[in-house]
Scaffold this motif. Structure first.
Motif, mmCIF file in Angstrom:
data_model
loop_
_atom_site.group_PDB
_atom_site.id
_atom_site.type_symbol
_atom_site.label_atom_id
_atom_site.label_comp_id
_atom_site.label_asym_id
_atom_site.label_seq_id
_atom_site.Cartn_x
_atom_site.Cartn_y
_atom_site.Cartn_z
ATOM 1 N N SER A 182 -10.681 -42.720 -24.078
ATOM 2 C CA SER A 182 -11.404 -42.036 -25.144
ATOM 3 C C SER A 182 -12.805 -41.692 -24.676
ATOM 4 N N GLY A 183 -13.406 -40.722 -25.366
ATOM 5 C CA GLY A 183 -14.780 -40.347 -25.081
ATOM 6 C C GLY A 183 -14.922 -39.544 -23.807
ATOM 7 N N ALA A 184 -16.125 -39.033 -23.595
ATOM 8 C CA ALA A 184 -16.388 -38.215 -22.410
ATOM 9 C C ALA A 184 -16.240 -39.015 -21.129
ATOM 10 N N SER A 185 -16.496 -40.313 -21.193
ATOM 11 C CA SER A 185 -16.414 -41.158 -19.999
ATOM 12 C C SER A 185 -14.983 -41.515 -19.639
ATOM 13 N N ARG A 186 -14.039 -41.259 -20.568
ATOM 14 C CA ARG A 186 -12.615 -41.540 -20.356
ATOM 15 C C ARG A 186 -12.377 -43.005 -20.011
#
Length: 316
Positions: A182-186
């Motif tokens: 999840s999120g931009a950082s994956r």
């Protein structure tokens, strides 16, 4: 549909699928009306195919319940089979860990450590169970070795594997719905945790021991962990074995060069050579989950009772 299924299985496994009628007369009438049952054999393993007749709309929840009933009745894995199934419902079956086959689209057979999915019009992407890195990350989570969400760099630091291996492990964990990014950082978070994660992942986990060698004495350069029956005995009421047993990473043993070995049945010491270092998870012995994986197929009833005792003592 049966011929299409046989061709699909042959393309994926390179083996013949044989089918024979299965008598489901003892099952509820609803199931008898909803499915055609076949006893399937693939690579000497048997399971029940539940061919959806398409008479009623079945939800993933009802399919999961039906699969559980059929498996209990037949004492074999039950596999839902349909000519088509929308991707959303296939995803829901995966989340419930329900074995299924949709020929030419997707296959999920956790008891065979196999999962295939269609990638556009190209050949299906194959996952042969979980790779070593993915398994190690699951064991790390169960032993609380890192915080979540887990970054690629953190996973590399814990496991010692390359960035590419970690990314593939993240893909595998997501595919089997054991974790999600999840999120931009994956970053990765395990979906269930603790006992539920263990139960969901167990059909996909493999014995970390690649092979066992017999030794007269331990090489001084090795720093192994106590393993096998003696490790189990130290945590349960099981009596210790007179023969000592240890575990090391296979590469640690291989680096020593030539080491004389003796037949295992006569050896005073057994050395397990593992796919990963047991010390990555615990420094004072084999962790309980890896220990369970090395002994779960033992036929000795005393060992099975001790394994139950071992897992009941886990602080989830």
């Amino acid at each position: 549909m049966m011929e299409k299924l046989k061709l699909y299985i042959h393309q994926l496994f390179g083996a013949e699928l044989t089918l024979a009628p299965f008598d489901g007369g003892g099952l509820p009438y609803l199931l008898q009306g909803s499915y055609d049952f076949q006893l399937a054999t693939l690579n000497n393993l048997q399971f029940i195919l539940m061919f959806d007749r398409g008479k009623t709309a079945l939800t993933p929840a009802s399919i999961a319940k039906h699969s559980e009933l059929v498996a209990g009745y037949a004492k074999l894995p039950a596999v839902y089979t349909a000519t088509s199934l929308i991707s959303y419902n296939r995803g829901r079956l995966l989340k419930r860990h329900v074995p299924f086959i949709v020929p030419d689209r997707q296959l999920y057979l956790p008891f065979l450590h196999a999962a295939f999915t269609e990638i556009s019009s190209a050949a299906p992407k194959e996952f042969s169970g979980l790779g070593n890195t993915a398994q190690l990350l699951i064991l790390g989570q169960l032993n609380r070795k890192f915080p979540e969400p887990l970054s690629i760099a953190m996973a590399q630091e814990f496991s010692g594997y390359s960035r590419i291996s970690v990314i593939r492990a993240f893909d595998e964990l997501e595919f089997f719905h054991l974790a999600q990014r999840s999120g931009a950082s994956r970053r990765l978070s395990f979906l269930p945790s603790g006992k539920k994660l263990w139960q969901n992942a167990l059909p996909l986990l493999k014995n970390p021991c690649r092979r066992v060698v017999g030794l007269e004495k331990l090489p001084e350069a090795l720093s192994p962990c106590v393993a096998g029956v003696n490790a189990l005995a130290r945590r349960t009421l099981l009596a210790e074995s007179k023969r000592r047993e240890y575990a090391v990473h296979a590469s640690e043993f291989n680096r020593l060069g030539y080491i004389p070995v003796v037949p295992k049945r006569f050896a005073p010491i057994l050395l397990q050579l593992w796919l990963y270092s047991p010390k990555l998870i615990t420094s004072d012995g084999v962790d309980s989950f890896s220990l369970y994986l090395t002994l779960k197929d033992e036929l000795d009833e005393r060992i099975q009772i001790a394994l139950d005792e071992l897992m009941n003592a886990v602080l989830w």
